[in-house]
Design a protein around this motif. Sequence first.
Motif, PDB file in Angstrom:
ATOM      1  N   ILE A   9       1.140  28.008 -16.936  1.00 40.19           N
ATOM      2  CA  ILE A   9       0.278  28.058 -15.768  1.00 40.19           C
ATOM      3  C   ILE A   9      -1.165  27.799 -16.191  1.00 40.19           C
ATOM      4  CG2 ILE A   9      -0.352  29.364 -13.708  1.00 40.19           C
ATOM      5  CD1 ILE A   9       2.663  28.969 -14.138  1.00 40.19           C
ATOM      6  N   ARG A  10      -1.869  26.993 -15.419  1.00 42.84           N
ATOM      7  CA  ARG A  10      -3.295  26.747 -15.665  1.00 42.84           C
ATOM      8  C   ARG A  10      -4.105  27.622 -14.711  1.00 42.84           C
ATOM      9  NH1 ARG A  10      -6.454  22.122 -17.267  1.00 42.84           N
ATOM     10  NH2 ARG A  10      -8.462  23.020 -17.896  1.00 42.84           N
ATOM     11  N   PHE A  11      -4.910  28.517 -15.255  1.00 40.82           N
ATOM     12  CA  PHE A  11      -5.741  29.407 -14.452  1.00 40.82           C
ATOM     13  C   PHE A  11      -7.190  28.934 -14.481  1.00 40.82           C
ATOM     14  CE2 PHE A  11      -2.118  32.121 -15.102  1.00 40.82           C
ATOM     15  CZ  PHE A  11      -2.083  32.963 -13.996  1.00 40.82           C
ATOM     16  N   PHE A  12      -7.859  29.100 -13.345  1.00 44.69           N
ATOM     17  CA  PHE A  12      -9.265  28.758 -13.215  1.00 44.69           C
ATOM     18  C   PHE A  12     -10.000  29.959 -12.626  1.00 44.69           C
ATOM     19  CE2 PHE A  12      -6.783  24.952 -13.015  1.00 44.69           C
ATOM     20  CZ  PHE A  12      -7.503  23.984 -13.704  1.00 44.69           C
ATOM     21  N   ASP A  13     -10.946  30.512 -13.380  1.00 52.60           N
ATOM     22  CA  ASP A  13     -11.771  31.618 -12.907  1.00 52.60           C
ATOM     23  C   ASP A  13     -13.043  31.060 -12.297  1.00 52.60           C
ATOM     24  OD1 ASP A  13     -10.104  33.664 -13.560  1.00 52.60           O
ATOM     25  OD2 ASP A  13     -11.334  34.464 -15.196  1.00 52.60           O
ATOM     26  N   VAL A  14     -13.340  31.465 -11.060  1.00 54.03           N
ATOM     27  CA  VAL A  14     -14.545  31.018 -10.363  1.00 54.03           C
ATOM     28  C   VAL A  14     -15.406  32.233 -10.054  1.00 54.03           C
ATOM     29  CG1 VAL A  14     -15.474  29.823  -8.341  1.00 54.03           C
ATOM     30  CG2 VAL A  14     -13.269  29.099  -9.318  1.00 54.03           C
ATOM     31  N   MET A  20      -9.993  33.194 -23.013  1.00 52.86           N
ATOM     32  CA  MET A  20     -10.474  33.048 -21.642  1.00 52.86           C
ATOM     33  C   MET A  20      -9.787  31.838 -21.030  1.00 52.86           C
ATOM     34  SD  MET A  20     -12.759  34.381 -19.486  1.00 52.86           S
ATOM     35  CE  MET A  20     -13.750  33.956 -18.046  1.00 52.86           C
ATOM     36  N   CYS A  21      -9.626  31.824 -19.719  1.00 50.55           N
ATOM     37  CA  CYS A  21      -9.071  30.642 -19.062  1.00 50.55           C
ATOM     38  C   CYS A  21     -10.222  29.699 -18.691  1.00 50.55           C
ATOM     39  CB  CYS A  21      -8.276  31.049 -17.821  1.00 50.55           C
ATOM     40  SG  CYS A  21      -9.253  31.821 -16.512  1.00 50.55           S
ATOM     41  N   SER A  22      -9.919  28.627 -17.982  1.00 54.28           N
ATOM     42  CA  SER A  22     -10.952  27.681 -17.567  1.00 54.28           C
ATOM     43  C   SER A  22     -11.963  28.378 -16.656  1.00 54.28           C
ATOM     44  CB  SER A  22     -10.316  26.505 -16.828  1.00 54.28           C
ATOM     45  OG  SER A  22      -9.451  25.794 -17.671  1.00 54.28           O
ATOM     46  N   ARG A  23     -13.242  28.111 -16.883  1.00 53.70           N
ATOM     47  CA  ARG A  23     -14.299  28.790 -16.144  1.00 53.70           C
ATOM     48  C   ARG A  23     -15.058  27.805 -15.262  1.00 53.70           C
ATOM     49  NH1 ARG A  23     -17.710  31.314 -20.854  1.00 53.70           N
ATOM     50  NH2 ARG A  23     -16.610  29.762 -22.090  1.00 53.70           N
ATOM     51  N   ILE A  24     -15.250  28.169 -14.000  1.00 59.76           N
ATOM     52  CA  ILE A  24     -16.066  27.392 -13.081  1.00 59.76           C
ATOM     53  C   ILE A  24     -17.199  28.316 -12.638  1.00 59.76           C
ATOM     54  CG2 ILE A  24     -16.110  25.978 -10.997  1.00 59.76           C
ATOM     55  CD1 ILE A  24     -14.099  25.001 -13.111  1.00 59.76           C
ATOM     56  N   ALA A  25     -18.345  28.184 -13.298  1.00 60.52           N
ATOM     57  CA  ALA A  25     -19.468  29.095 -13.076  1.00 60.52           C
ATOM     58  C   ALA A  25     -20.330  28.586 -11.926  1.00 60.52           C
ATOM     59  CB  ALA A  25     -20.300  29.234 -14.347  1.00 60.52           C
ATOM     60  N   CYS A  26     -20.285  29.272 -10.792  1.00 55.33           N
ATOM     61  CA  CYS A  26     -21.046  28.836  -9.621  1.00 55.33           C
ATOM     62  C   CYS A  26     -20.920  29.865  -8.510  1.00 55.33           C
ATOM     63  CB  CYS A  26     -20.526  27.484  -9.111  1.00 55.33           C
ATOM     64  SG  CYS A  26     -18.840  27.563  -8.453  1.00 55.33           S
ATOM     65  N   ASN A  27     -21.765  29.728  -7.508  1.00 56.70           N
ATOM     66  CA  ASN A  27     -21.525  30.369  -6.219  1.00 56.70           C
ATOM     67  C   ASN A  27     -20.674  29.384  -5.427  1.00 56.70           C
ATOM     68  OD1 ASN A  27     -21.599  31.197  -3.533  1.00 56.70           O
ATOM     69  ND2 ASN A  27     -23.696  31.945  -3.655  1.00 56.70           N
ATOM     70  N   TYR A  28     -19.421  29.706  -5.228  1.00 52.62           N
ATOM     71  CA  TYR A  28     -18.511  28.708  -4.662  1.00 52.62           C
ATOM     72  C   TYR A  28     -18.835  28.333  -3.219  1.00 52.62           C
ATOM     73  CZ  TYR A  28     -15.976  32.893  -2.909  1.00 52.62           C
ATOM     74  OH  TYR A  28     -15.629  34.074  -2.319  1.00 52.62           O
ATOM     75  N   LEU A  29     -19.694  29.105  -2.558  1.00 49.35           N
ATOM     76  CA  LEU A  29     -20.121  28.730  -1.209  1.00 49.35           C
ATOM     77  C   LEU A  29     -21.194  27.649  -1.225  1.00 49.35           C
ATOM     78  CD1 LEU A  29     -20.419  32.219   0.555  1.00 49.35           C
ATOM     79  CD2 LEU A  29     -18.487  30.633   0.595  1.00 49.35           C
ATOM     80  N   ASP A  30     -21.850  27.465  -2.364  1.00 52.62           N
ATOM     81  CA  ASP A  30     -23.004  26.568  -2.439  1.00 52.62           C
ATOM     82  C   ASP A  30     -22.711  25.237  -3.120  1.00 52.62           C
ATOM     83  OD1 ASP A  30     -24.599  28.410  -1.171  1.00 52.62           O
ATOM     84  OD2 ASP A  30     -25.373  29.280  -3.035  1.00 52.62           O
ATOM     85  N   ASP A  64     -19.686  21.921  -4.150  1.00 46.18           N
ATOM     86  CA  ASP A  64     -18.441  21.232  -3.809  1.00 46.18           C
ATOM     87  C   ASP A  64     -17.385  21.754  -4.779  1.00 46.18           C
ATOM     88  OD1 ASP A  64     -16.274  19.493  -3.530  1.00 46.18           O
ATOM     89  OD2 ASP A  64     -17.518  17.712  -3.342  1.00 46.18           O
ATOM     90  N   LEU A  65     -16.738  22.856  -4.407  1.00 45.67           N
ATOM     91  CA  LEU A  65     -15.826  23.498  -5.347  1.00 45.67           C
ATOM     92  C   LEU A  65     -14.659  22.597  -5.745  1.00 45.67           C
ATOM     93  CD1 LEU A  65     -15.165  25.973  -7.040  1.00 45.67           C
ATOM     94  CD2 LEU A  65     -13.822  26.834  -5.109  1.00 45.67           C
ATOM     95  N   PRO A  66     -14.037  21.870  -4.815  1.00 45.17           N
ATOM     96  CA  PRO A  66     -12.953  20.974  -5.261  1.00 45.17           C
ATOM     97  C   PRO A  66     -13.406  20.025  -6.364  1.00 45.17           C
ATOM     98  CG  PRO A  66     -12.883  21.192  -2.887  1.00 45.17           C
ATOM     99  CD  PRO A  66     -14.146  21.886  -3.345  1.00 45.17           C
ATOM    100  N   ASP A  67     -14.625  19.497  -6.254  1.00 43.33           N
ATOM    101  CA  ASP A  67     -15.112  18.599  -7.302  1.00 43.33           C
ATOM    102  C   ASP A  67     -15.331  19.342  -8.603  1.00 43.33           C
ATOM    103  OD1 ASP A  67     -16.008  15.851  -7.945  1.00 43.33           O
ATOM    104  OD2 ASP A  67     -17.920  16.851  -8.343  1.00 43.33           O
ATOM    105  N   ARG A  68     -15.870  20.554  -8.532  1.00 40.05           N
ATOM    106  CA  ARG A  68     -16.057  21.351  -9.750  1.00 40.05           C
ATOM    107  C   ARG A  68     -14.699  21.656 -10.400  1.00 40.05           C
ATOM    108  NH1 ARG A  68     -20.866  24.339 -10.460  1.00 40.05           N
ATOM    109  NH2 ARG A  68     -22.584  23.157  -9.559  1.00 40.05           N
ATOM    110  N   LEU A  69     -13.714  21.984  -9.583  1.00 45.34           N
ATOM    111  CA  LEU A  69     -12.381  22.263 -10.123  1.00 45.34           C
ATOM    112  C   LEU A  69     -11.781  21.008 -10.745  1.00 45.34           C
ATOM    113  CD1 LEU A  69     -11.010  24.506  -7.243  1.00 45.34           C
ATOM    114  CD2 LEU A  69     -11.439  25.242  -9.587  1.00 45.34           C
ATOM    115  N   ARG A  70     -11.970  19.871 -10.081  1.00 47.62           N
ATOM    116  CA  ARG A  70     -11.458  18.603 -10.628  1.00 47.62           C
ATOM    117  C   ARG A  70     -12.086  18.315 -11.985  1.00 47.62           C
ATOM    118  NH1 ARG A  70     -13.420  13.926 -11.289  1.00 47.62           N
ATOM    119  NH2 ARG A  70     -15.310  14.449 -10.112  1.00 47.62           N
ATOM    120  N   GLN A  71     -13.398  18.517 -12.080  1.00 42.70           N
ATOM    121  CA  GLN A  71     -14.083  18.308 -13.356  1.00 42.70           C
ATOM    122  C   GLN A  71     -13.560  19.276 -14.420  1.00 42.70           C
ATOM    123  OE1 GLN A  71     -18.412  18.262 -13.020  1.00 42.70           O
ATOM    124  NE2 GLN A  71     -18.272  17.379 -10.979  1.00 42.70           N
ATOM    125  N   GLY A  72     -13.119  20.461 -13.988  1.00 45.90           N
ATOM    126  CA  GLY A  72     -12.593  21.453 -14.921  1.00 45.90           C
ATOM    127  C   GLY A  72     -11.139  21.249 -15.289  1.00 45.90           C
TER     128      GLY A  72
END
Length: 281
Positions: A100-105, A125-135, A137-145
Amino acid sequence: MTINDIGATAFYIAGVRSLEKDRDEPLFRDPYADLFLSDEWRARTQQLVDVHFAVADAIRLRTVALNNILEDEIARGVRQIVTLGCGFDMRHAIHAGKGIRFFDVDQPPVLEFKADTLGAAGVPMCSRIACNYLDVDLPDRLRQGGLDLDVPTLFIWEGNTMYLPGERIFGFLDTLCGRMSQFRIGFDYLLKSVVDGTHEDAEAVTVMRDVQRAIGAEFQTGFDSLGQFESDLPFKVIEAGNILDVGIRRAGSDSVEKLSSAANVSKELASVYRLALIERR
């Protein structure tokens, strides 16, 4: 970065999860929660549990229910799990080795503290997406991750919605739906009427206001119905109910008796605190 940059709720949740190992009949296992706690936070959590035992049991039931949702999704073939506002959630380590691939936001200070803490303990640690996800483009950040936007994904959205502005929640979900066609979201929420103080049960309102004061956080949003998720967005409600019923229903057969006897969730709290699983149509 300081602990004050993270917020109290992440530590309280870790504290409740850490206490589970000391129970005669634990409902779940989280051998990592204690890593994030100082003696002060252990004491503060114990004080919260002693005064608001029903809230602690609600967190336990929520953990059990979302664990079960995650396990069911893995059994269905989902191999991407995104945890929104992850805090110190450690499902990525608990379920390690299952492909399983996990992404922490979460906000950068949270993920920095989490990574430093786990690094010192030798825990990956699993993949990290450091951001305020409301501010962002989270799908793009996840894609980059490394997340594949075109394959089934589960979002765990635990302990978030009540702290967010309602209009921003729907804007965020609309962005997800615009970029991803195959996903489910497991999340907890409060009734709108208990957040704004109009609920018919005054005791329920009092309980939730006491909790806000105890944890130093303000509830902003609730939903008296999930109809807006189905009418304004392309979601289908798979499951929804109060935290006590869903927690017990979602537990494995071996846990039902333990849940029934251990759940001190008051009727007032159970009536206003809900958990749902929705699917993008």
